[in-house]
Design an enzyme around this catalytic site. Structure first.
Site, mmCIF file in Angstrom:
data_model
loop_
_atom_site.group_PDB
_atom_site.id
_atom_site.type_symbol
_atom_site.label_atom_id
_atom_site.label_comp_id
_atom_site.label_asym_id
_atom_site.label_seq_id
_atom_site.Cartn_x
_atom_site.Cartn_y
_atom_site.Cartn_z
ATOM 1 C CB SER A 280 -0.946 0.001 1.206
ATOM 2 O OG SER A 280 -1.831 -1.097 1.141
ATOM 3 C CG HIS A 345 -2.730 2.384 3.724
ATOM 4 N ND1 HIS A 345 -2.330 1.463 4.651
ATOM 5 C CD2 HIS A 345 -3.506 1.719 2.833
ATOM 6 C CE1 HIS A 345 -2.835 0.281 4.351
ATOM 7 N NE2 HIS A 345 -3.553 0.404 3.249
#
Length: 406
Positions: A280, A345
């Site tokens: 991610s 993220h």
């Protein structure tokens, strides 16, 4: 890119879009083709013929006469750039002609386009007909990723698929292979993280094993389950492959790796007891940079249904981020080790909105000549150094109680 047969050249369009290019460095593209219509010495003699004063330049009017007589086989897209340069300066020199026809472009021409006060007046790339399947694909990628018509035409003419977009494909294949291996070994395909052997391999980042520095990068090949892998792989392929086709493996790899490293370091600083898995960080760096580039160049981006597609990309990112947040705070299967962190993220998004945007904004321009690139790169390097010192000293100074090794 090769064309089927010679195309007629319109020498009457006179877009004045370039500023003076004399004495400036030239950006060299992948192609090393030489002048297509005649040998170089023949073009040199033609320039000398149209330059009776031996000044080293020929006027725009004489240059148009030269093209009308001898330029029927020149690529029309590059011809537009030549005419733009001649119109802006009122003249053109032989070296400018050689540079542009040999797939070298001046930085001054790019800056003139960025000013936005004038645009190319030739037919748009979308209006060209008689293209093969591969040419239509390249044209589609150009409209998906580049906001300026001159860049789209230049990319369309220059792209040779050599080398192909291999980096993102290799990373994706490696991630799938690792997931399949762990799926067979653990006999689990959904929420593999709940299996006791998931974090025992040499790839995932674990705070107890942070001295094994490679884990700050190799965690990218591990995923918590098929739902995690599927979302990341979809965004990685749909966004990463087109970006790599346009900007090349080196630049896209730079953004991707910086996002991955920033993600794991951000976890080690802000969520100190949690492990990290998943791609991610790199994926969010690419996607956020691409979306920011679209927003910053909204009027120039000509991709179809761009608002809907941006909304869908944001939905996918939100769903994946929401899944990661839920999993982080879900009761772990093997306490006291928590589930993998979601902070990677955010680290990827931060890289995409800074370093990534600069890379995507400067198509075919030298990044080392962009002051903004160096500013963000220095900020990123400072963050890396602070993260390293934090990992070396902060855990003991703060007496963080880490989970046992897997």
């Amino acid at each position: 890119m090769m064309r089927d047969g010679a195309r007629d050249v319109q020498v009457n369009s006179s877009p004045a879009v370039a500023s003076n290019a004399e004495g400036e460095e030239i950006e060299v593209l992948e192609s090393t083709d030489v002048l297509p219509a005649a040998p170089e010495d023949q073009w040199k003699s033609l320039f000398d013929k149209y330059d009776p004063e031996s000044s080293g330049f020929i006027s725009t009017e004489r240059f148009r006469d030269l093209l009308a007589a001898h330029g029927s086989e020149l690529d029309p897209h590059k011809l537009e750039v030549l005419l733009a340069l001649a119109d802006a300066n009122g003249k053109i020199c032989y070296q400018d002609f050689v540079n542009l026809m040999s797939n070298k472009r001046s930085n001054s021409f790019r800056r003139a386009i960025l000013q936005g006060s004038r645009q190319l007046k030739g037919a748009s790339l979308r209006e060209e007909g008689g293209l093969g399947l591969s040419q239509r694909l390249v044209r589609h990628i150009a409209y998906e990723t580049l906001p300026r018509e001159v860049d789209r035409k230049w990319y369309f003419d220059s792209y040779t698929c050599c080398p192909p977009p291999w980096l993102i494909l290799v990373i994706t294949i490696a991630e799938v292979a690792v997931f399949m291996y762990y799926g067979l070994m653990l006999d689990r395909w959904v929420l593999q993280v709940s299996s006791p052997g998931f974090l025992r391999g040499p790839l995932p980042y674990h705070p107890r094993l942070r001295a094994q520095a490679w884990r700050f990068l190799t965690y990218v090949f591990m995923h918590t389950g098929i739902e995690h892998l599927g979302l990341n792989m979809a965004m990685q392929l749909l966004v990463g492959v087109p970006l790599e086709m346009v900007h090349g493996a080196l630049r896209i790899g730079l953004v991707y790796v910086c996002g991955v490293l920033a993600g794991s370091l951000a976890v080690s600083v802000t969520d100190m007891t949690a492990p990290v898995v998943g791609s991610s960080g790199g994926v969010y760096a690419l996607v956020s940079a691409h979306l920011a580039n679209i927003v910053m160049n909204w009027s120039g981006m000509q991709c179809q249904f761009k608002l809907f597609r941006m909304a869908m990309a944001l939905v996918c990112m939100s769903v994946e981020f929401g899944r990661a947040v839920w999993l982080r705070f879900y009761p772990p299967a093997f306490p006291p080790c928590p589930n993998p962190s979601f902070v990677a993220h955010l680290g990827g998004v931060a890289v995409g909105l800074t370093l990534g945007v600069v890379v995507l904004q400067n198509y075919e321009q030298r990044l080392q000549e962009q002051s903004l690139f160096w500013i963000f790169f220095c900020v990123y390097a400072l963050f890396i150094m602070c993260g390293v010192f934090w990992n070396v000293f902060a855990y003991s100074l703060l007496d963080v109680k880490l989970p046992p090794p897997p």
